[in-house]
Write a protein that holds these residues in place. Structure first.
Motif, PDB file in Angstrom:
ATOM      1  N   GLY A   1      40.603  18.804  64.735  1.00  0.00           N
ATOM      2  CA  GLY A   1      40.838  18.557  63.136  1.00  0.00           C
ATOM      3  C   GLY A   1      41.893  17.452  63.742  1.00  0.00           C
TER       4      GLY A   1
ATOM      5  N   SER B   1      40.484  13.857  64.582  1.00  0.00           N
ATOM      6  CA  SER B   1      39.445  13.495  63.372  1.00  0.00           C
ATOM      7  C   SER B   1      40.921  13.134  61.792  1.00  0.00           C
ATOM      8  N   GLY B   2      41.605  13.974  62.160  1.00  0.00           N
ATOM      9  CA  GLY B   2      42.551  13.381  61.498  1.00  0.00           C
ATOM     10  C   GLY B   2      42.515  12.168  60.799  1.00  0.00           C
TER      11      GLY B   2
ATOM     12  N   LYS C   1      40.807   9.567  58.873  1.00  0.00           N
ATOM     13  CA  LYS C   1      40.306   9.849  57.484  1.00  0.00           C
ATOM     14  C   LYS C   1      41.160   8.960  56.725  1.00  0.00           C
TER      15      LYS C   1
ATOM     16  N   MET D   1      50.868  15.327  61.060  1.00  0.00           N
ATOM     17  CA  MET D   1      49.514  17.392  60.995  1.00  0.00           C
ATOM     18  C   MET D   1      50.645  17.751  63.001  1.00  0.00           C
TER      19      MET D   1
END
Length: 82
Positions: free
Chosen positions: A35, A38-39, A42, A55
């Protein structure tokens, strides 16, 4: 069960508990790492740095909150035992 851990082979032995903790650590660590990697991809290019910082901060806050909740539940269960 939780009230009689000796009746369950997983909770009744130290080896079972260590294996369960290791399994949870590996799976949660893998999912969190995926997560976190790849967060930011996006998001729009200008917001990727902010997304990564946010994050990371939210993960630290979540870990800290979980620690506080664990301490609180320990104090509550000790108070009930007295």
């Amino acid at each position: 069960g939780q009230w009689h851990p000796e009746s369950c082979p997983i909770w009744g032995s130290d080896t079972g508990r260590m294996l369960l903790v290791a399994l949870l650590a590996l799976t949660n660590g893998f999912v969190a790492s995926c997560g976190m990697m790849s967060g930011p991809s996006k998001c729009e290019m200008q917001l990727r740095e902010v997304a990564g910082i946010t994050m990371g901060g939210m993960m630290v806050i979540g870990i800290f909150s979980g620690t506080l909740l664990a301490l609180l539940t320990e104090f509550v269960t000790e108070a009930d035992a007295v």
